[in-house]
Design a protein around this motif. Structure first.
Motif, PDB file in Angstrom:
ATOM      1  N   LEU A 196     -39.597 -11.856 -29.253  1.00 32.00           N
ATOM      2  CA  LEU A 196     -40.240 -11.356 -28.035  1.00 32.00           C
ATOM      3  C   LEU A 196     -39.256 -11.323 -26.876  1.00 32.00           C
ATOM      4  O   LEU A 196     -39.319 -10.423 -26.027  1.00 32.00           O
ATOM      5  CB  LEU A 196     -41.449 -12.214 -27.677  1.00 32.00           C
ATOM      6  CG  LEU A 196     -42.515 -12.399 -28.765  1.00 32.00           C
ATOM      7  CD1 LEU A 196     -43.732 -13.116 -28.196  1.00 32.00           C
ATOM      8  CD2 LEU A 196     -42.928 -11.056 -29.359  1.00 32.00           C
ATOM      9  N   TYR A 197     -38.352 -12.288 -26.813  1.00 33.15           N
ATOM     10  CA  TYR A 197     -37.306 -12.260 -25.778  1.00 33.15           C
ATOM     11  C   TYR A 197     -36.508 -10.963 -25.872  1.00 33.15           C
ATOM     12  O   TYR A 197     -36.247 -10.293 -24.870  1.00 33.15           O
ATOM     13  CB  TYR A 197     -36.333 -13.438 -25.961  1.00 33.15           C
ATOM     14  CG  TYR A 197     -36.863 -14.805 -25.619  1.00 33.15           C
ATOM     15  CD1 TYR A 197     -38.135 -14.994 -25.098  1.00 33.15           C
ATOM     16  CD2 TYR A 197     -36.071 -15.933 -25.819  1.00 33.15           C
ATOM     17  CE1 TYR A 197     -38.599 -16.262 -24.784  1.00 33.15           C
ATOM     18  CE2 TYR A 197     -36.530 -17.198 -25.502  1.00 33.15           C
ATOM     19  CZ  TYR A 197     -37.795 -17.364 -24.994  1.00 33.15           C
ATOM     20  OH  TYR A 197     -38.244 -18.609 -24.683  1.00 33.15           O
ATOM     21  N   ARG A 198     -36.100 -10.627 -27.085  1.00 31.30           N
ATOM     22  CA  ARG A 198     -35.277  -9.430 -27.294  1.00 31.30           C
ATOM     23  C   ARG A 198     -36.040  -8.160 -26.916  1.00 31.30           C
ATOM     24  O   ARG A 198     -35.496  -7.261 -26.272  1.00 31.30           O
ATOM     25  CB  ARG A 198     -34.813  -9.359 -28.752  1.00 31.30           C
ATOM     26  CG  ARG A 198     -33.760 -10.412 -29.124  1.00 31.30           C
ATOM     27  CD  ARG A 198     -33.355 -10.305 -30.577  1.00 31.30           C
ATOM     28  NE  ARG A 198     -32.220 -11.161 -30.900  1.00 31.30           N
ATOM     29  CZ  ARG A 198     -30.948 -10.807 -30.743  1.00 31.30           C
ATOM     30  NH1 ARG A 198     -30.662  -9.591 -30.284  1.00 31.30           N
ATOM     31  NH2 ARG A 198     -29.982 -11.632 -31.045  1.00 31.30           N
ATOM     32  N   VAL A 199     -37.294  -8.094 -27.329  1.00 32.50           N
ATOM     33  CA  VAL A 199     -38.104  -6.911 -27.006  1.00 32.50           C
ATOM     34  C   VAL A 199     -38.271  -6.776 -25.498  1.00 32.50           C
ATOM     35  O   VAL A 199     -38.200  -5.669 -24.943  1.00 32.50           O
ATOM     36  CB  VAL A 199     -39.477  -6.999 -27.705  1.00 32.50           C
ATOM     37  CG1 VAL A 199     -40.408  -5.892 -27.220  1.00 32.50           C
ATOM     38  CG2 VAL A 199     -39.307  -6.922 -29.226  1.00 32.50           C
ATOM     39  N   ALA A 200     -38.464  -7.888 -24.805  1.00 34.39           N
ATOM     40  CA  ALA A 200     -38.627  -7.857 -23.349  1.00 34.39           C
ATOM     41  C   ALA A 200     -37.383  -7.288 -22.670  1.00 34.39           C
ATOM     42  O   ALA A 200     -37.483  -6.510 -21.709  1.00 34.39           O
ATOM     43  CB  ALA A 200     -38.931  -9.254 -22.822  1.00 34.39           C
ATOM     44  N   LEU A 201     -36.209  -7.653 -23.158  1.00 30.07           N
ATOM     45  CA  LEU A 201     -34.974  -7.130 -22.575  1.00 30.07           C
ATOM     46  C   LEU A 201     -34.857  -5.620 -22.770  1.00 30.07           C
ATOM     47  O   LEU A 201     -34.419  -4.897 -21.867  1.00 30.07           O
ATOM     48  CB  LEU A 201     -33.759  -7.837 -23.196  1.00 30.07           C
ATOM     49  CG  LEU A 201     -33.627  -9.341 -22.931  1.00 30.07           C
ATOM     50  CD1 LEU A 201     -32.359  -9.880 -23.575  1.00 30.07           C
ATOM     51  CD2 LEU A 201     -33.618  -9.646 -21.439  1.00 30.07           C
ATOM     52  N   VAL A 202     -35.254  -5.148 -23.947  1.00 30.07           N
ATOM     53  CA  VAL A 202     -35.211  -3.699 -24.202  1.00 30.07           C
ATOM     54  C   VAL A 202     -36.191  -2.973 -23.284  1.00 30.07           C
ATOM     55  O   VAL A 202     -35.875  -1.902 -22.741  1.00 30.07           O
ATOM     56  CB  VAL A 202     -35.530  -3.402 -25.682  1.00 30.07           C
ATOM     57  CG1 VAL A 202     -35.594  -1.894 -25.914  1.00 30.07           C
ATOM     58  CG2 VAL A 202     -34.471  -4.015 -26.593  1.00 30.07           C
ATOM     59  N   ILE A 203     -37.370  -3.544 -23.094  1.00 26.62           N
ATOM     60  CA  ILE A 203     -38.362  -2.923 -22.206  1.00 26.62           C
ATOM     61  C   ILE A 203     -37.800  -2.790 -20.795  1.00 26.62           C
ATOM     62  O   ILE A 203     -37.953  -1.744 -20.138  1.00 26.62           O
ATOM     63  CB  ILE A 203     -39.660  -3.756 -22.199  1.00 26.62           C
ATOM     64  CG1 ILE A 203     -40.388  -3.602 -23.536  1.00 26.62           C
ATOM     65  CG2 ILE A 203     -40.573  -3.331 -21.045  1.00 26.62           C
ATOM     66  CD1 ILE A 203     -41.580  -4.517 -23.702  1.00 26.62           C
ATOM     67  N   ILE A 204     -37.128  -3.814 -20.309  1.00 25.88           N
ATOM     68  CA  ILE A 204     -36.545  -3.764 -18.964  1.00 25.88           C
ATOM     69  C   ILE A 204     -35.518  -2.637 -18.861  1.00 25.88           C
ATOM     70  O   ILE A 204     -35.527  -1.857 -17.908  1.00 25.88           O
ATOM     71  CB  ILE A 204     -35.888  -5.115 -18.612  1.00 25.88           C
ATOM     72  CG1 ILE A 204     -36.957  -6.198 -18.473  1.00 25.88           C
ATOM     73  CG2 ILE A 204     -35.081  -5.015 -17.315  1.00 25.88           C
ATOM     74  CD1 ILE A 204     -36.385  -7.592 -18.335  1.00 25.88           C
TER      75      ILE A 204
END
Length: 582
Positions: free
Chosen positions: A284-292
């Motif tokens: 989820l950390y990684r996905v959040a960074l991509v979303i940003i």
């Protein structure tokens, strides 16, 4: 009671039972997605949904049988690769077996098997029949984020019942807003009992974090995401701060998990869960960074996300953006797993540093003072704990000191422990005075406990030791290649000296975000011949297999001096404490 839920492979023989189709009116296109049909008249999930497949030729996908074999062989690295690369359709029957198997890896309470769940249901509700009345949700649930993901009314009632039983069985859960949404997602692919067992595995996992269970963990997590984002999405963060100078970045990141759980389309979410149930919250950390990064890119090219449209509420704009995310699940995950420099060790370092900062301030954002105070008044041991330790301990009994001074040693040591540990009663697990000087006996009595407190008293009356954050059993854990790991543990481990000098030596990684190299993460090591704590140009504490002789050096992991002047020492007493209730 809701009947057994059947997978897609069983649908043909039940096709005559299918009822009206559920269609989300906001969707322009839909395809029938009969996920599961319950044996009773009330279905948990609707017979069709509006999620779309991506067109194109499907690659050959791995079967559950193959993955199950790898799980049995403990080849976690191979499983991780398969889960990242195999894009099973959203209606694939594999998840009805795959998700329970992935979550079962983390299950620690074996008594949860063989009908345990239904016994708990009967104990909590007095019956296993599903009540038509609304069920009051536990206090740890966030009522504003009980996301049902298109479950029917029966499905939502089942989700309510599951989280109630989990709260009854796990009273330590005090705040966990993501628990309900994950429950709802699980119910799309499995029975009620299987969903409960999956959650029990995720909540009880010792090796990885999946679900935050306290307000402290919740706040530490979003602040960790914010710190990581400042390093890995610098341009995006600078852009947001420039166009919204009046908004605090903290307020945006407090809702980071809802970008994913409340924003992303269901087909994206299901694919993320494939990996999340194996790897943990770092997915989820990684996905959040991509979303940003994606949002930042769209802000510069799409008028819908222009500064004038988002400057008043970036957080809400992010969730709206996720609902219309312009990339497929495959591209989203590919970008997430392509981020470099985001190792588990790096994330752990940021998390622990953030946690220690919050604890040192004794402040949390919502109701925190009461939470900390209830766990440890002034961070001192209770009177009962003091009596227990003073009666049991030979390391804290020093003839040259008055009893009051010995008590102060206990208070000093207690003040160094993580705050969450001070709420538990200490218990003496092993002492050379009673159990003999044998490393084998040490492992038998200590290895399954986490954390442990090692205290050494030398023949020269020096007293020092270590707080060890991980189980000593981890010396037996093997990597993907079948090799035992040399070192284990986390950055919460620390060294201390109590007499004649008083000092605490925390992990060097807490002091900064820079990568300090492998030698800074040599926390604990053990085999049949020795025990070691700390490494890198020396070993902070080393003891032989007879627990008679040892040595201490300065080391890079803790940046400590030798814990006794001579370096070599003879052990008079070794004591190891655990904590009841953890």
């Amino acid at each position: 009671m809701v009947g057994k839920v059947l997978g897609i492979r069983d649908l043909e023989q039940f096709s005559s039972r299918r009822s009206s189709v559920y269609v989300d009116p906001e969707c322009d296109k839909f395809f029938e997605l009969p996920l599961f049909i319950a044996a009773s008249s009330n279905d948990i999930t609707p017979k069709c949904q509006c999620w779309q497949f991506s067109p194109g030729k499907e690659p050959a996908l791995r079967s559950f049988t193959e993955i199950k074999q790898l799980l049995q062989q403990n080849k976690k690295g191979d499983v991780k690769k398969i889960l990242r690369e195999n894009y099973w359709p959203i209606n694939s029957a594999i998840r009805s077996q795959l998700w329970p198997a992935l979550c079962a890896q983390h299950l620690t309470k074996q008594n949860l098997l063989d009908g345990f769940y239904w016994e708990m249901v009967h104990q909590v509700f007095g019956t296993t029949e599903l009540s038509e009345r609304p069920i009051m949700l536990p206090a740890f649930v966030d009522a504003t984020h009980c996301l049902p993901y298109h479950l029917t009314s029966t499905g939502r009632a089942v989700a309510d019942r599951i989280v109630n039983v989990l709260g009854y069985d796990c009273p330590d859960i005090t705040y966990s807003p993501v628990l309900y949404p994950i429950t709802a997602i699980l119910l799309h692919f499995m029975s009620e009992e299987e969903a409960y067992l999956c959650l029990a595995g995720l909540v009880g996992s010792k090796e990885k974090t999946f679900i935050n269970q306290t307000k402290l963990q919740h706040e530490v997590t979003w602040k960790t995401v914010m710190q990581i984002a400042k390093k890995h999405t610098k341009s995006a963060i600078a852009y947001f701060q420039r166009i919204c100078p009046g908004q605090k970045l903290e307020r945006v990141f407090m809702d980071w998990c809802w970008w994913i759980l409340a924003g992303l389309p269901f087909q994206h979410l299901v694919r993320i869960m494939d990996c999340y149930f194996h790897e943990g919250i770092k997915v989820l950390y990684r996905v959040a960074l991509v979303i940003i990064n994606l949002f930042h890119k769209e802000c510069q090219s799409n008028n819908e996300w222009s500064p004038d449209n988002i400057k008043n509420d970036i957080g809400n704009a992010l969730i709206k953006f996720c609902k219309k995310i312009p990339v497929s699940p495959a591209k989203l995950l590919h970008a997430a797993f392509s981020i470099r420099g985001l190792s588990t060790q790096y994330i752990s370092r940021i998390f622990i540093k953030t946690e220690m900062t919050l604890k040192s301030r004794s402040v949390l954002s919502s109701g925190s003072k009461q939470l900390i105070k209830s766990r440890s008044s002034d961070n001192l041991p209770t009177s009962q704990s003091q009596v227990n330790i003073q009666m049991m301990s030979h390391t804290l009994t020093i003839r040259e000191l008055h009893s009051e001074s010995c008590r102060n040693l206990l208070f000093t040591l207690w003040s160094w422990l993580p705050v969450r540990i001070t709420m538990y009663q200490p218990v003496l697990l092993y002492t050379t005075e009673e159990h003999g000087c044998s490393l084998t006996t040490f492992y038998v009595r200590v290895e399954q406990h986490e954390p442990t407190l090692l205290m050494i008293k030398t023949c020269n009356n020096e007293v020092f030791g270590a707080y060890c954050s991980s189980r000593w059993f981890e010396r037996n854990v093997k990597d993907d290649k079948g090799q035992r790991q040399a070192y284990f543990g986390t950055g919460e481990t620390f060294l201390f000296s109590l007499y004649p000098e008083r000092a605490k030596y925390p992990w060097v990684g807490i002091e900064g975000d820079r990568d300090l190299g492998h030698s800074s993460e040599l926390f604990m090591a053990a085999d049949s011949k020795m025990i070691t704590i700390g490494g890198g140009e020396g070993q902070a504490i080393w003891m032989d297999e007879n627990i008679r002789f040892g040595k201490t050096d300065g080391c890079k992991t803790f940046n400590n001096p030798p814990l006794c002047p001579s370096g070599d020492f003879e052990i008079r007493v070794l004591e190891v404490y655990g904590f009841v209730g953890i």
